[in-house]
Design a protein around this motif. Structure first.
Motif, mmCIF file in Angstrom:
data_model
loop_
_atom_site.group_PDB
_atom_site.id
_atom_site.type_symbol
_atom_site.label_atom_id
_atom_site.label_comp_id
_atom_site.label_asym_id
_atom_site.label_seq_id
_atom_site.Cartn_x
_atom_site.Cartn_y
_atom_site.Cartn_z
ATOM 1 N N VAL A 28 0.875 -1.073 0.061
ATOM 2 C CA VAL A 28 -0.044 0.061 -0.160
ATOM 3 C C VAL A 28 0.891 1.207 -0.007
ATOM 4 O O VAL A 28 1.974 1.214 0.417
ATOM 5 C CB VAL A 28 -1.124 0.105 1.308
ATOM 6 C CG1 VAL A 28 -2.165 -1.253 1.066
ATOM 7 C CG2 VAL A 28 -0.116 -0.250 2.562
ATOM 8 N N GLU A 29 0.212 2.321 -0.434
ATOM 9 C CA GLU A 29 1.069 3.586 -0.483
ATOM 10 C C GLU A 29 0.298 4.638 0.457
ATOM 11 O O GLU A 29 -1.063 4.401 0.455
ATOM 12 C CB GLU A 29 1.028 4.190 -1.963
ATOM 13 C CG GLU A 29 1.745 5.461 -1.926
ATOM 14 C CD GLU A 29 3.035 5.295 -1.958
ATOM 15 O OE1 GLU A 29 3.798 6.244 -1.596
ATOM 16 O OE2 GLU A 29 3.654 4.262 -2.486
ATOM 17 N N SER A 30 0.856 5.332 1.419
ATOM 18 C CA SER A 30 0.171 6.305 1.952
ATOM 19 C C SER A 30 0.712 7.560 2.105
ATOM 20 O O SER A 30 1.901 7.731 1.731
ATOM 21 C CB SER A 30 0.482 5.828 3.565
ATOM 22 O OG SER A 30 1.774 5.876 3.857
ATOM 23 N N PHE A 31 -0.116 8.869 2.062
ATOM 24 C CA PHE A 31 0.379 10.098 1.885
ATOM 25 C C PHE A 31 -0.422 11.025 2.760
ATOM 26 O O PHE A 31 -1.690 10.566 3.258
ATOM 27 C CB PHE A 31 0.448 10.532 0.575
ATOM 28 C CG PHE A 31 -0.743 10.400 -0.220
ATOM 29 C CD1 PHE A 31 -1.744 11.303 -0.461
ATOM 30 C CD2 PHE A 31 -1.114 9.355 -0.876
ATOM 31 C CE1 PHE A 31 -2.882 11.356 -1.096
ATOM 32 C CE2 PHE A 31 -2.546 9.007 -1.601
ATOM 33 C CZ PHE A 31 -3.241 10.185 -1.820
ATOM 34 N N VAL A 32 0.052 12.133 3.065
ATOM 35 C CA VAL A 32 -0.911 12.904 3.737
ATOM 36 C C VAL A 32 -1.176 14.237 2.812
ATOM 37 O O VAL A 32 -0.568 14.814 2.291
ATOM 38 C CB VAL A 32 -0.055 13.621 5.162
ATOM 39 C CG1 VAL A 32 -0.945 14.684 5.805
ATOM 40 C CG2 VAL A 32 0.503 12.489 5.898
ATOM 41 N N ALA A 33 -2.397 14.564 2.854
ATOM 42 C CA ALA A 33 -2.793 15.756 1.865
ATOM 43 C C ALA A 33 -4.107 16.632 2.875
ATOM 44 O O ALA A 33 -4.873 15.640 3.478
ATOM 45 C CB ALA A 33 -3.256 15.414 0.620
ATOM 46 N N TYR A 34 -3.914 17.742 2.962
ATOM 47 C CA TYR A 34 -5.016 18.429 3.801
ATOM 48 C C TYR A 34 -5.190 18.031 5.376
ATOM 49 O O TYR A 34 -6.189 17.963 5.585
ATOM 50 C CB TYR A 34 -5.915 18.696 3.193
ATOM 51 C CG TYR A 34 -6.069 19.066 1.468
ATOM 52 C CD1 TYR A 34 -5.709 20.435 1.362
ATOM 53 C CD2 TYR A 34 -6.259 18.257 0.553
ATOM 54 C CE1 TYR A 34 -5.315 20.771 0.095
ATOM 55 C CE2 TYR A 34 -5.854 18.743 -0.763
ATOM 56 C CZ TYR A 34 -5.462 19.857 -0.888
ATOM 57 O OH TYR A 34 -5.289 20.401 -2.058
ATOM 58 N N GLY A 35 -4.123 17.607 5.680
ATOM 59 C CA GLY A 35 -4.264 16.988 7.111
ATOM 60 C C GLY A 35 -4.824 15.496 7.276
ATOM 61 O O GLY A 35 -5.293 15.187 8.286
ATOM 62 N N GLN A 36 -4.957 14.959 6.302
ATOM 63 C CA GLN A 36 -5.699 13.850 6.167
ATOM 64 C C GLN A 36 -4.643 12.696 5.593
ATOM 65 O O GLN A 36 -3.885 13.039 4.892
ATOM 66 C CB GLN A 36 -6.969 13.644 5.332
ATOM 67 C CG GLN A 36 -7.987 14.684 5.515
ATOM 68 C CD GLN A 36 -8.725 14.142 6.875
ATOM 69 O OE1 GLN A 36 -8.892 12.979 7.160
ATOM 70 N NE2 GLN A 36 -9.228 15.164 7.785
#
Length: 71
Positions: A28-36
Motif C-alpha cells: 500500500v502507499e500512504s500520503f498526507v494531504a490537507y491534514g488527512q
C-alpha cells in the motif's frame, strides 16, 4: 477503532480491507494531504504508460510535487 502501536503500526479493519481487496502481503502507499492520511492499495502496472509524456522537474522535491498535484 484502530490504534497506533509503539512501532507506529496500524491494523486496518477487516471490512475496509475487504472493500478495497487488500490481502495480507499486499503493498500500500500512504500520503498526507490537507491534514488527512490516505492509504491506497498499489496495483502493479496500473499507471503503465500513463505518465510517459510528463517531464519531471529536477528542482522540485517529491513532497513538493505531490502537494502541487493535489491542489
Amino acid at each position: 477503532m484502530p490504534k497506533v502501536s509503539a512501532k507506529r503500526q496500524i491494523t486496518l479493519p477487516v471490512s475496509q480491507c475487504q472493500a478495497l481487496g487488500i490481502e495480507p502481503g499486499d503493498e500500500v502507499e500512504s500520503f498526507v494531504a490537507y491534514g488527512q492520511l490516505t492509504i491506497v492499495k498499489k496495483k502493479q502496472g496500473a499507471a503503465r504508460g500513463i505518465l510517459k509524456h510528463v517531464q519531471g522537474n529536477p528542482s522540485m522535491t517529491d513532497e513538493e510535487s505531490m502537494e502541487s498535484s493535489l491542489q
